[in-house]
Design a protein around this motif. Structure first.
Motif, PDB file in Angstrom:
ATOM      1  N   LEU A   1       0.851  -1.184   0.000  1.00 42.91           N
ATOM      2  CA  LEU A   1       0.000   0.000   0.000  1.00 42.91           C
ATOM      3  C   LEU A   1       0.887   1.234   0.000  1.00 42.91           C
ATOM      4  CD1 LEU A   1      -2.514  -0.988   2.859  1.00 42.91           C
ATOM      5  CD2 LEU A   1      -2.575  -1.664   0.457  1.00 42.91           C
ATOM      6  N   VAL A   2       0.765   2.072  -1.020  1.00 45.47           N
ATOM      7  CA  VAL A   2       1.498   3.338  -1.063  1.00 45.47           C
ATOM      8  C   VAL A   2       0.488   4.439  -0.797  1.00 45.47           C
ATOM      9  CG1 VAL A   2       2.949   4.877  -2.420  1.00 45.47           C
ATOM     10  CG2 VAL A   2       3.169   2.400  -2.690  1.00 45.47           C
ATOM     11  N   THR A   3       0.661   5.117   0.327  1.00 44.29           N
ATOM     12  CA  THR A   3      -0.383   6.006   0.801  1.00 44.29           C
ATOM     13  C   THR A   3       0.209   7.253   1.453  1.00 44.29           C
ATOM     14  OG1 THR A   3      -2.364   6.065   2.209  1.00 44.29           O
ATOM     15  CG2 THR A   3      -0.568   4.633   2.938  1.00 44.29           C
ATOM     16  N   HIS A   4      -0.548   7.852   2.363  1.00 40.11           N
ATOM     17  CA  HIS A   4      -0.185   9.122   2.979  1.00 40.11           C
ATOM     18  C   HIS A   4       0.068   8.923   4.473  1.00 40.11           C
ATOM     19  CE1 HIS A   4      -1.752  11.077  -0.739  1.00 40.11           C
ATOM     20  NE2 HIS A   4      -2.544  10.023  -0.717  1.00 40.11           N
ATOM     21  N   ALA A   5       0.599   9.955   5.114  1.00 37.52           N
ATOM     22  CA  ALA A   5       0.996   9.827   6.519  1.00 37.52           C
ATOM     23  C   ALA A   5      -0.152   9.352   7.404  1.00 37.52           C
ATOM     24  CB  ALA A   5       1.538  11.163   7.021  1.00 37.52           C
ATOM     25  N   ALA A   6      -1.313   9.982   7.267  1.00 35.45           N
ATOM     26  CA  ALA A   6      -2.444   9.612   8.123  1.00 35.45           C
ATOM     27  C   ALA A   6      -2.852   8.165   7.900  1.00 35.45           C
ATOM     28  CB  ALA A   6      -3.623  10.554   7.858  1.00 35.45           C
ATOM     29  N   CYS A   7      -2.889   7.748   6.643  1.00 35.85           N
ATOM     30  CA  CYS A   7      -3.265   6.356   6.339  1.00 35.85           C
ATOM     31  C   CYS A   7      -2.209   5.375   6.828  1.00 35.85           C
ATOM     32  CB  CYS A   7      -3.487   6.184   4.839  1.00 35.85           C
ATOM     33  SG  CYS A   7      -5.205   6.424   4.346  1.00 35.85           S
ATOM     34  N   CYS A   8      -0.946   5.740   6.728  1.00 35.55           N
ATOM     35  CA  CYS A   8       0.117   4.874   7.247  1.00 35.55           C
ATOM     36  C   CYS A   8      -0.114   4.603   8.730  1.00 35.55           C
ATOM     37  CB  CYS A   8       1.487   5.523   7.040  1.00 35.55           C
ATOM     38  SG  CYS A   8       2.121   5.427   5.363  1.00 35.55           S
ATOM     39  N   ILE A   9      -0.437   5.660   9.467  1.00 32.84           N
ATOM     40  CA  ILE A   9      -0.676   5.518  10.905  1.00 32.84           C
ATOM     41  C   ILE A   9      -1.934   4.694  11.152  1.00 32.84           C
ATOM     42  CG2 ILE A   9      -1.227   6.766  13.024  1.00 32.84           C
ATOM     43  CD1 ILE A   9       0.478   9.102  11.882  1.00 32.84           C
ATOM     44  N   GLY A  10      -3.023   5.064  10.479  1.00 35.69           N
ATOM     45  CA  GLY A  10      -4.293   4.392  10.710  1.00 35.69           C
ATOM     46  C   GLY A  10      -4.264   2.924  10.321  1.00 35.69           C
ATOM     47  N   MET A  11      -3.720   2.626   9.143  1.00 35.41           N
ATOM     48  CA  MET A  11      -3.695   1.243   8.669  1.00 35.41           C
ATOM     49  C   MET A  11      -2.759   0.385   9.523  1.00 35.41           C
ATOM     50  SD  MET A  11      -5.809   1.313   6.057  1.00 35.41           S
ATOM     51  CE  MET A  11      -5.536   0.081   4.799  1.00 35.41           C
ATOM     52  N   ALA A  12      -1.595   0.925   9.852  1.00 40.58           N
ATOM     53  CA  ALA A  12      -0.652   0.174  10.682  1.00 40.58           C
ATOM     54  C   ALA A  12      -1.233  -0.072  12.072  1.00 40.58           C
ATOM     55  CB  ALA A  12       0.675   0.923  10.784  1.00 40.58           C
ATOM     56  N   TYR A  13      -1.879   0.922  12.623  1.00 44.51           N
ATOM     57  CA  TYR A  13      -2.502   0.809  13.948  1.00 44.51           C
ATOM     58  C   TYR A  13      -3.567  -0.286  13.965  1.00 44.51           C
ATOM     59  CZ  TYR A  13      -5.881   2.106  17.621  1.00 44.51           C
ATOM     60  OH  TYR A  13      -6.758   2.092  18.656  1.00 44.51           O
ATOM     61  N   LEU A  14      -4.435  -0.278  12.975  1.00 46.37           N
ATOM     62  CA  LEU A  14      -5.542  -1.233  12.944  1.00 46.37           C
ATOM     63  C   LEU A  14      -5.095  -2.638  12.546  1.00 46.37           C
ATOM     64  CD1 LEU A  14      -8.130   1.146  11.277  1.00 46.37           C
ATOM     65  CD2 LEU A  14      -8.206   0.306  13.649  1.00 46.37           C
ATOM     66  N   ALA A  15      -4.090  -2.720  11.688  1.00 48.17           N
ATOM     67  CA  ALA A  15      -3.645  -4.035  11.202  1.00 48.17           C
ATOM     68  C   ALA A  15      -2.729  -4.750  12.189  1.00 48.17           C
ATOM     69  CB  ALA A  15      -2.931  -3.886   9.868  1.00 48.17           C
ATOM     70  N   SER A  16      -2.047  -3.986  13.031  1.00 48.10           N
ATOM     71  CA  SER A  16      -1.034  -4.586  13.907  1.00 48.10           C
ATOM     72  C   SER A  16      -1.474  -4.770  15.350  1.00 48.10           C
ATOM     73  CB  SER A  16       0.236  -3.715  13.900  1.00 48.10           C
ATOM     74  OG  SER A  16      -0.036  -2.456  14.522  1.00 48.10           O
ATOM     75  N   ASN A  17      -2.577  -4.158  15.730  1.00 48.71           N
ATOM     76  CA  ASN A  17      -3.062  -4.205  17.117  1.00 48.71           C
ATOM     77  C   ASN A  17      -2.068  -3.588  18.094  1.00 48.71           C
ATOM     78  OD1 ASN A  17      -5.534  -5.550  16.563  1.00 48.71           O
ATOM     79  ND2 ASN A  17      -4.432  -7.503  16.393  1.00 48.71           N
ATOM     80  N   GLN A  18      -1.231  -2.703  17.600  1.00 47.46           N
ATOM     81  CA  GLN A  18      -0.319  -1.974  18.482  1.00 47.46           C
ATOM     82  C   GLN A  18      -0.960  -0.644  18.872  1.00 47.46           C
ATOM     83  OE1 GLN A  18       3.923  -2.096  17.483  1.00 47.46           O
ATOM     84  NE2 GLN A  18       3.387  -3.313  15.693  1.00 47.46           N
ATOM     85  N   THR A  19      -0.373   0.021  19.855  1.00 47.54           N
ATOM     86  CA  THR A  19      -0.914   1.297  20.290  1.00 47.54           C
ATOM     87  C   THR A  19      -0.524   2.402  19.310  1.00 47.54           C
ATOM     88  OG1 THR A  19       1.043   1.858  21.603  1.00 47.54           O
ATOM     89  CG2 THR A  19      -0.692   0.559  22.698  1.00 47.54           C
ATOM     90  N   LEU A  20      -1.313   3.454  19.305  1.00 47.33           N
ATOM     91  CA  LEU A  20      -0.974   4.597  18.466  1.00 47.33           C
ATOM     92  C   LEU A  20       0.369   5.186  18.852  1.00 47.33           C
ATOM     93  CD1 LEU A  20      -4.310   6.578  17.970  1.00 47.33           C
ATOM     94  CD2 LEU A  20      -2.890   5.540  16.196  1.00 47.33           C
ATOM     95  N   ALA A  21       0.655   5.204  20.139  1.00 53.09           N
ATOM     96  CA  ALA A  21       1.935   5.738  20.605  1.00 53.09           C
ATOM     97  C   ALA A  21       3.089   4.933  20.038  1.00 53.09           C
ATOM     98  CB  ALA A  21       1.996   5.751  22.128  1.00 53.09           C
ATOM     99  N   HIS A  22       2.925   3.605  19.962  1.00 54.32           N
ATOM    100  CA  HIS A  22       3.977   2.755  19.424  1.00 54.32           C
ATOM    101  C   HIS A  22       4.153   3.005  17.926  1.00 54.32           C
ATOM    102  CE1 HIS A  22       6.585  -0.793  19.214  1.00 54.32           C
ATOM    103  NE2 HIS A  22       6.002  -1.042  18.054  1.00 54.32           N
ATOM    104  N   ILE A  23       3.040   3.143  17.193  1.00 56.93           N
ATOM    105  CA  ILE A  23       3.100   3.405  15.768  1.00 56.93           C
ATOM    106  C   ILE A  23       3.786   4.748  15.533  1.00 56.93           C
ATOM    107  CG2 ILE A  23       1.753   3.822  13.676  1.00 56.93           C
ATOM    108  CD1 ILE A  23       1.687   0.918  14.623  1.00 56.93           C
TER     109      ILE A  23
END
Length: 234
Positions: free
Chosen positions: A212-234
């Motif tokens: 997925l080649v995307t934007h900063a907000a999507c990188c954060i949102g997608m990684a957060y939801l796909a990895s089950n990690q905290t937003l702070a960790h992302i």
């Protein structure tokens, strides 16, 4: 009695080392086996933006698409470096070009990043045949009331500049098309919906990759939801 104890201790250490070595060998074997069974999700932010590097010049330009800036020279370099890294990564993990699904936000900077990265993958056999899928579900979150998206040209226009869109620009059905304007409160929901549809359409296949080649907000949102990690960790 001292020498036998010392001898026993040496034997015990040797046994522990031998056991530990076998454990490590099994772990490495399991790791290799598990890597053979992995389907990779790779989330990439576009390269550096030209308007960030040339802010006054960008403001002075007339009749340009303000919401759809291109990459800077640095951004193009970053994209090519990303491609070279992925070239090695796919080769090392035995992932064939035919098992790579490459999705990109339809914004210019993401299409440029995708094209430069793919063109830099010179070792992976068949990489020239990897198409870019213009995915609306990972396009920019627009805090400007939809004005940035209004600057996007029709997808078929992009074909003239990005040949990898030739067979996808007018035929690819996006996983999700967010409603605009998009309130900030709806953004994570949009990312989750896109991920849900991605899971349904792209079923598990070992030794494959979804890019997925995307934007900063999507990188954060997608990684957060796909990895089950905290937003702070992302």
């Amino acid at each position: 009695d001292h020498k036998p104890q010392s001898s026993h201790r040496r034997s015990f250490i040797s046994l522990v080392r031998s056991t530990r070595t076998r454990q490590l060998e099994r772990l490495e074997s399991d790791r290799v086996k598990s890597m053979d069974e992995v389907q990779h999700l790779i989330i990439i932010r576009h390269g550096d933006r030209w308007d960030y590097e040339n802010q006054q010049a960008w403001k002075d330009l007339k009749n340009n698409r303000k919401g759809d800036p291109s990459l800077s020279a640095l951004g193009l370099y970053q994209a090519r470096e990303t491609g070279r890294y992925l070239d090695s990564f796919f080769e090392e993990n035995g992932i064939a070009a035919s098992d790579i699904t490459w999705m990109s936000s339809p914004f210019l900077r993401c299409l440029q990043t995708s094209t430069e990265a793919l063109n830099a993958m010179t070792n992976l056999e068949g990489s020239n045949d990897i198409a870019i899928l213009p995915e609306d579900g990972i396009f920019e979150w627009d805090g400007k009331g939809g004005t940035w998206h209004a600057d996007l040209p029709p997808k078929e226009e992009r074909i003239h500049y990005f040949p990898r869109l030739l067979n996808t620009a007018t035929t690819y059905e996006p996983l999700h098309i967010p409603k605009l304007p998009e309130p900030r409160a709806d953004f994570f929901g949009r990312c989750q919906t896109t991920l849900d549809f991605m899971h349904k359409r792209h079923v598990y296949k070992p030794k494959s990759a979804l890019v997925l080649v995307t934007h900063a907000a999507c990188c954060i949102g997608m990684a957060y939801l796909a990895s089950n990690q905290t937003l702070a960790h992302i």
